[in-house]
Scaffold this active site. Sequence first.
Site, short mmCIF file in Angstrom:
data_model
loop_
_atom_site.label_atom_id
_atom_site.label_comp_id
_atom_site.label_asym_id
_atom_site.label_seq_id
_atom_site.Cartn_x
_atom_site.Cartn_y
_atom_site.Cartn_z
N CYS A 21 34.02 47.87 49.32
CA CYS A 21 32.80 47.39 49.95
C CYS A 21 33.19 46.45 51.09
O CYS A 21 34.36 46.12 51.27
CB CYS A 21 31.93 46.66 48.94
SG CYS A 21 32.72 45.18 48.24
N HIS A 50 40.10 42.46 42.30
CA HIS A 50 40.63 42.93 41.02
C HIS A 50 41.19 44.34 41.14
O HIS A 50 40.57 45.32 40.73
CB HIS A 50 39.54 42.86 39.95
CG HIS A 50 39.31 41.48 39.43
ND1 HIS A 50 38.14 41.09 38.81
CD2 HIS A 50 40.10 40.38 39.45
CE1 HIS A 50 38.23 39.81 38.47
NE2 HIS A 50 39.41 39.37 38.84
N HIS A 86 35.91 36.59 44.85
CA HIS A 86 34.97 36.32 43.75
C HIS A 86 34.28 34.96 43.89
O HIS A 86 33.29 34.71 43.21
CB HIS A 86 35.70 36.36 42.41
CG HIS A 86 36.55 37.57 42.23
ND1 HIS A 86 37.92 37.56 42.46
CD2 HIS A 86 36.24 38.83 41.90
CE1 HIS A 86 38.40 38.77 42.24
NE2 HIS A 86 37.42 39.56 41.91
N CYS A 108 33.18 36.60 49.11
CA CYS A 108 32.25 37.59 49.67
C CYS A 108 30.97 36.90 50.09
O CYS A 108 30.41 36.09 49.33
CB CYS A 108 31.96 38.65 48.62
SG CYS A 108 30.66 39.81 49.11
N HIS A 136 34.24 35.70 33.79
CA HIS A 136 34.51 36.39 35.05
C HIS A 136 34.62 35.36 36.17
O HIS A 136 33.85 34.39 36.21
CB HIS A 136 33.38 37.38 35.37
CG HIS A 136 33.70 38.31 36.50
ND1 HIS A 136 33.54 37.93 37.82
CD2 HIS A 136 34.17 39.58 36.53
CE1 HIS A 136 33.91 38.95 38.60
NE2 HIS A 136 34.28 39.95 37.84
N GLU A 138 33.69 35.29 39.18
CA GLU A 138 32.46 35.07 39.94
C GLU A 138 31.50 34.16 39.19
O GLU A 138 30.84 33.29 39.78
CB GLU A 138 31.77 36.41 40.26
CG GLU A 138 30.55 36.24 41.13
CD GLU A 138 29.81 37.54 41.39
OE1 GLU A 138 28.56 37.49 41.51
OE2 GLU A 138 30.47 38.60 41.46
N CYS A 207 24.63 43.13 44.33
CA CYS A 207 24.89 43.46 45.73
C CYS A 207 24.64 44.94 46.00
O CYS A 207 24.62 45.79 45.09
CB CYS A 207 26.30 43.06 46.14
SG CYS A 207 27.59 44.21 45.64
N SER A 236 34.74 44.21 37.02
CA SER A 236 33.42 44.35 36.39
C SER A 236 32.67 45.55 36.95
O SER A 236 32.12 46.37 36.19
CB SER A 236 32.60 43.07 36.61
OG SER A 236 31.28 43.23 36.13
N SER A 280 36.62 47.54 44.46
CA SER A 280 37.92 46.95 44.79
C SER A 280 39.06 47.97 44.71
O SER A 280 40.23 47.60 44.75
CB SER A 280 38.21 45.78 43.84
OG SER A 280 38.03 46.16 42.48
#
Length: 334
Positions: A21, A50, A86, A108, A136, A138, A207, A236, A280
Amino acid sequence: MTQPPSKPPLTIRLCEPRGFCAGVDRAIQIVVLALKKYGAPVYVRHEIVHNRYVVEGLQTLGAVFIEELSEIPPEHRECPVVFSAHGVPKSVPADARARELFFLDATCPLVSKVHKQAMRHQRLGRHVVLVGHAGHPEVIGTMGQLPDGAATLIETEADVAAFSPEDSEALGFVTQTTLSVDDTAGIIRALKARFPAIQAPAAESICYATTNRQDAVKETAAGADLFLVVGAPNSSNSRRLVEVAERAGARRSHLVQRAADIPWDDTRGISVLGLSAGASAPEIIVNEIIEAFRGRFDVTVELAVTATETEEFPVMRTLRDVALTRADMAFVNG
C-alpha cells in the site's frame, strides 16, 4: 520419442489490488533514501514493515534494526533512526530528542490520522475505546498518544459486554487500521448498541488498502480450491486476508512467506487457485510463487480487479532532494 507428461491445468485468480500500500511503500522508500543520502548505518526501530524479506533486503543495503533507541551506540548518535510504519508512542520521539538523535518518522499517514482522531476524542473529554489486537505495534503506538488510563482496548464483542466505563455518555472509538472489516463492524455495532452515545471518529479508521484487499479476496475466493495469501505471520492485515478467504468460500486458505512455504500436498487435484498479498508483502514474492506453480501446472493467470489504487504518500522534505530510481526498489518490486 517419449513426450513429457502434460502438466495439469491451473487457473490462478490473482487479486488486484494486492501487496504494497502507499504507506508501506513510503516507509521503505524512507529507509532507502536515508541510506542513499546519509550512508550506512541507518537504524530502524522495529521492523519497518512486517515482512522478513523486506527487512533482510534493507539489512543488505545497510539498515540496522533495533527494538529500543538505547541500542544505538553513542558514536552513532548522528546516524538517522527511522520509526516504523506502524507508528510509535509519544514517548519514543521524546526519548530520541532527549538522546539528541536524528530521527525520521515513517509512520503511515493513515495511522497518524487514527492518532489524531484518538487525541481529539480525549481532548473533547471522551474516554477512548480502541478496537484492535493487543500487543500489535500500531495499537501500542495509538495507546501511547494518550495519557495512562485514557483508553481501553477492545478486541472482541465479548470485551464490549464486559466493558464498564466510568461515564457511558462520554465515549469515543477508533480502530486499528488493519482489522477485518466484517469483524470490526460487528464490534462497532455491539458498542453502539450498548453505549448509544459513543462517538465515531471523523473518518473511517480501517484504511483503504485493508478494505480493498479484503474486498478483492471476497470476490475471488468463492470456488477456489486453494487460496494463498503472501504475508508474514506477524502481519495483521495478511492474517485477516486468510480468514476472509475462508469465509468467502475458498476450500482451504494458507499464509505463505515465500514459494518454499507452498503447501504442495494441498495442491493435488486443484484447478483454481486464489492468490493475494498483504499490504507489506513485496510483488517480487508474488511473482516467485506464480513461477513455482508454473513448474508443476499449466498456469493461466486471471487478473481479478476490484479497485484501482492511485494513492501516493510523499516522503518527508528532508529526503526529497534524493532521487529514487527503479533500481533502488528492485529488491522488492523486481
